[in-house]
Design an enzyme around this catalytic site. Sequence first.
Site, short mmCIF file in Angstrom:
data_model
loop_
_atom_site.label_atom_id
_atom_site.label_comp_id
_atom_site.label_asym_id
_atom_site.label_seq_id
_atom_site.Cartn_x
_atom_site.Cartn_y
_atom_site.Cartn_z
N THR A 1 42.59 45.54 38.00
CA THR A 1 41.88 46.96 38.25
C THR A 1 40.57 46.52 38.75
O THR A 1 39.79 45.89 38.40
CB THR A 1 41.74 47.20 36.53
N LYS B 1 44.86 54.43 36.83
CA LYS B 1 44.37 53.40 36.03
C LYS B 1 43.46 53.58 35.29
O LYS B 1 43.13 53.28 34.10
CB LYS B 1 44.63 52.08 36.63
P1 NAD Z 1 41.31 37.10 32.60
O1 NAD Z 1 39.86 36.81 32.96
O2 NAD Z 1 41.90 36.50 31.62
O3 NAD Z 1 42.14 36.33 33.95
C1 NAD Z 1 41.63 36.31 35.19
C2 NAD Z 1 42.04 35.12 35.99
O4 NAD Z 1 41.58 34.92 37.35
C3 NAD Z 1 41.34 33.77 35.06
O5 NAD Z 1 42.23 32.72 34.79
C4 NAD Z 1 40.28 33.35 36.22
O6 NAD Z 1 40.16 31.96 36.06
C5 NAD Z 1 41.08 33.69 37.57
N1 NAD Z 1 40.18 33.95 38.87
C6 NAD Z 1 38.88 34.39 38.65
N2 NAD Z 1 38.42 34.50 39.96
C7 NAD Z 1 39.24 33.67 40.80
C8 NAD Z 1 39.15 33.44 42.08
N3 NAD Z 1 38.45 33.77 42.86
N4 NAD Z 1 40.49 33.12 42.61
C9 NAD Z 1 41.56 32.78 41.79
N5 NAD Z 1 41.50 32.90 40.29
C10 NAD Z 1 40.45 33.60 40.10
O7 NAD Z 1 41.71 38.60 33.09
P2 NAD Z 1 42.96 39.42 32.37
O8 NAD Z 1 42.75 39.80 31.15
O9 NAD Z 1 44.05 38.37 32.74
O10 NAD Z 1 43.03 40.59 33.62
C11 NAD Z 1 43.26 40.33 34.78
C12 NAD Z 1 43.24 41.88 35.60
O11 NAD Z 1 44.03 42.76 35.02
C13 NAD Z 1 41.90 42.36 35.53
O12 NAD Z 1 41.60 43.35 36.62
C14 NAD Z 1 42.08 43.29 34.24
O13 NAD Z 1 41.14 44.47 34.32
C15 NAD Z 1 43.33 43.93 34.36
N6 NAD Z 1 44.10 44.16 33.07
C16 NAD Z 1 44.11 43.42 32.02
C17 NAD Z 1 44.64 43.87 30.72
C18 NAD Z 1 44.63 42.94 29.61
O14 NAD Z 1 45.18 43.43 28.40
N7 NAD Z 1 44.22 41.76 29.56
C19 NAD Z 1 45.66 44.86 30.67
C20 NAD Z 1 45.60 45.61 32.03
C21 NAD Z 1 45.04 45.22 32.89
#
Ligand code: NAD
Length: 301
Positions: free
Chosen positions: A94, A169
């Site tokens: 997102t 979203k």
């Molecule tokens: P998270 O922080 O758990 O995971 C993000 C991952 O990306 C981490 O493992 C981090 O180390 C990695 N990362 C960060 N910068 C990076 C880079 N430059 N290169 C490679 N890897 C990198 O986040 P999440 O909860 O998994 O969410 C991910 C996305 O999905 C976000 O945009 C969030 O808004 C969206 N989202 C999350 C949920 C939820 O319930 N967690 C639900 C819907 C949407």
Amino acid sequence: MIGFIGLGNMGLPMAGRLAAAGRELVVYDTRGEVINRASKFGAHAASSPQQVADRAEIVLASLPSLQASSAVVEAVAEAVAGGANTKLFIDLSTVGSAVAQRNHTTLQARGVAALDAPVSGGVGGASQGSLAIMVSGPRAAFDAAEALLDELGRPVFVSEKPGAAQTMKLVNNLMAATTLAATAEVMVMGVKAGLDPQVMIDVLNAGSGGTHASRDKFPKAVLPRTFDYGFATGLMVKDVRLYLDEAGALGLPSQLADAVAALWESTLRDQGPESDFTSIVKVLESAAGVTVGASEEVVEQ
Ligand code: NAD
């Protein structure tokens, strides 16, 4: 070969589902430990987004910030300029429509089709392959990716206009942010007045006040006091801010979103960006001097 960049709360279970469906994966994350976890289900490890782009025609990303999404897109575009294989980039993060549009332009300039495909359904949906996936970008790219996205959930084509799925979203997440905040506020009020929180949740869910917050988030992560639903407060605040930016750019009033945003900003200050977003209730609890726990844990502070 499918590339997957960003193996966090959402990315790791999504990559796991693709591997279980028989897809050969090459993965990258800035955290080595999650790459190791993906290796356990057979994914090949890469040491940069460029290496992923070298090996994968389709690259998916699930990243926590606008900056990370842009940086990964720049790296993939650069790799393609240097001869890498990627033909399609699907951003499951997102990031808002402005960043999605910029990413589309950057990738298109290198001949890479881009889909923005933010998801809803949380960690449970990612693990079970039941995410709602909102997709915008070229229709032909969506048609080519649909079978792959089917393995993660229910893809819905929103529009050919880059960024439109991001707007969808943000609309969804403002609703989720609002119902969680409202449920937290009324639960604290009820407990302060002497109601049993489990009874309150049961009644809300049997009546017209039930929402996803009362049906799923409170029973799973608030009443048992585990606060481990799997979505960070920092990410919720990112989405609420993005919604306000987009509503503001349209010149629209946002009294309700402003009030909801103020509570989320307090949660961010009080509980920190890494806290689970269900911690919003703690901010209200401490103001009221009560705890919303399962029946035997209700404590007057
Ligand atoms: P998270 O922080 O758990 O995971 C993000 C991952 O990306 C981490 O493992 C981090 O180390 C990695 N990362 C960060 N910068 C990076 C880079 N430059 N290169 C490679 N890897 C990198 O986040 P999440 O909860 O998994 O969410 C991910 C996305 O999905 C976000 O945009 C969030 O808004 C969206 N989202 C999350 C949920 C939820 O319930 N967690 C639900 C819907 C949407």
